[in-house]
Scaffold this active site. Structure first.
Site, mmCIF file in Angstrom:
data_model
loop_
_atom_site.group_PDB
_atom_site.id
_atom_site.type_symbol
_atom_site.label_atom_id
_atom_site.label_comp_id
_atom_site.label_asym_id
_atom_site.label_seq_id
_atom_site.Cartn_x
_atom_site.Cartn_y
_atom_site.Cartn_z
ATOM 1 N N TYR A 166 -1.277 1.385 10.812
ATOM 2 C CA TYR A 166 -1.260 0.642 9.543
ATOM 3 C C TYR A 166 -0.112 1.120 8.661
ATOM 4 O O TYR A 166 0.661 0.319 8.120
ATOM 5 C CB TYR A 166 -2.597 0.825 8.831
ATOM 6 C CG TYR A 166 -2.654 0.220 7.448
ATOM 7 C CD1 TYR A 166 -2.789 -1.150 7.268
ATOM 8 C CD2 TYR A 166 -2.589 1.039 6.311
ATOM 9 C CE1 TYR A 166 -2.840 -1.697 5.987
ATOM 10 C CE2 TYR A 166 -2.643 0.501 5.041
ATOM 11 C CZ TYR A 166 -2.770 -0.869 4.886
ATOM 12 O OH TYR A 166 -2.824 -1.403 3.617
ATOM 13 N N SER A 188 0.834 -1.202 0.000
ATOM 14 C CA SER A 188 0.000 0.000 0.000
ATOM 15 C C SER A 188 0.864 1.247 0.000
ATOM 16 O O SER A 188 1.917 1.292 0.646
ATOM 17 C CB SER A 188 -0.898 -0.005 1.243
ATOM 18 O OG SER A 188 -1.517 1.256 1.417
ATOM 19 N N LYS A 200 3.303 -0.854 7.241
ATOM 20 C CA LYS A 200 3.588 -0.995 5.812
ATOM 21 C C LYS A 200 4.951 -0.406 5.464
ATOM 22 O O LYS A 200 5.671 -0.941 4.598
ATOM 23 C CB LYS A 200 2.483 -0.332 4.994
ATOM 24 C CG LYS A 200 1.176 -1.104 4.974
ATOM 25 C CD LYS A 200 1.364 -2.467 4.335
ATOM 26 C CE LYS A 200 0.055 -3.221 4.175
ATOM 27 N NZ LYS A 200 0.238 -4.539 3.520
#
Length: 277
Positions: free
Chosen positions: A168, A149, A172
């Site tokens: 998050y 992402s 990542k």
């Protein structure tokens, strides 16, 4: 026969990857899921399609013992090799997804969320690669692709001033560093290690449930930042079939010259590790 292991294949893009890869009878496809019993969409596909080239393996990405057992089972079927590993499992906890660093009820909740994201999204990738690496070393393609992402890209967060998705995004970003380390580690063996961004893809058909009104508002606010940065950007989601087809075309096109790259499905290089000789 080309062999593929798809991690996180119970639904969404990973499930569609299994479907499209299995369409060729020449391919051997290992669909790795956390829990076979709850992978209803995958089970329905395997049952209805009657594909004998799809093998469903159970392993949670946080369980390195189970992953190694799954890799052992795959090795028994292929004779000890694997050509391509595609990792598409990730934690996306919608109740905390759009929190900033100061939105948590207390420090304990913040720490818990960060550690869970890191455990699944970063260590999960590491455990998966380590488990299947002996097979990949015996394969002909030696290709590792992680569906990731742009939330993990520092320049995106800064340029668009995105303060949400703190845990998050941090997980990542750490994953991108892990892949860089693998790219450096395996470069001399002819491996291709790439992080791949899928873009906007409609995965609603196999989603766990409908998105809440609050989450839709949060997503809308984020997309507005992208529109403000580039008024011409097309944020219309691709269909699951077409979006996944683009991903597979990109995956097939990657070679050792691409190792260490972070790419979009359209082929753009988002970031790249450069190692001076």
């Amino acid at each position: 026969m080309p062999s593929y292991a798809v991690i996180g294949a119970s639904r969404g893009i990973a499930l569609e990857l299994v479907r499209q890869l299995a369409a060729s009878p020449d391919n051997v496809v290992f669909a790795v899921v956390r829990n076979i019993a709850t992978s209803t969409h995958l089970t329905a596909f395997v049952t209805e399609s009657k594909r004998n080239n799809v093998h469903v393996l159970q392993a949670d990405v946080v369980d390195h013992v189970a992953l190694k057992a799954a890799a052992t089972r795959a090795a028994e079927i292929t004779g000890g090799s694997l050509d391509v590993l595609i990792h598409s499992a990730a934690r996306m906890e919608y109740t905390t997804m759009f929190k900033t660093l100061t939105d948590y009820e207390d420090d304990e909740k913040l720490e818990e969320d960060f550690l869970e994201y890191f455990k699944v999204n970063t260590l999960g990738v590491t455990h998966s690669i380590n488990a299947f690496l002996p097979l990949l070393r015996q394969g002909t393609t030696k290709k590792i692709v992680v569906i990731s992402s742009i939330a993990g890209e520092r320049n995106i967060a800064w340029d668009l001033r995105i303060d949400v998705m703190a845990a998050y995004s941090a997980s990542k970003a750490a994953t991108h560093m892990v892949l860089t380390k693998y790219a450096v580690l395996l470069e001399s063996e002819g491996f291709t290690v790439v992080s791949l961004f899928p873009g906007m893809v409609d995965i609603s058909a196999t989603a766990v449930g409908p998105l809440s009104a609050d989450l839709l508002t949060d997503i809308g606010s984020l997309l507005e930042k992208f529109k403000k940065a580039d008024p011409n950007v097309d944020l219309t989601p691709l269909s699951l079939e077409n979006g996944t087809r683009s991903l597979l075309e990109a995956i097939h096109s990657f070679g050792p010259a691409d190792t260490g790259a972070v790419r979009s499905a359209e082929g753009h290089t988002v970031a790249r590790v450069v190692v001076d000789a």
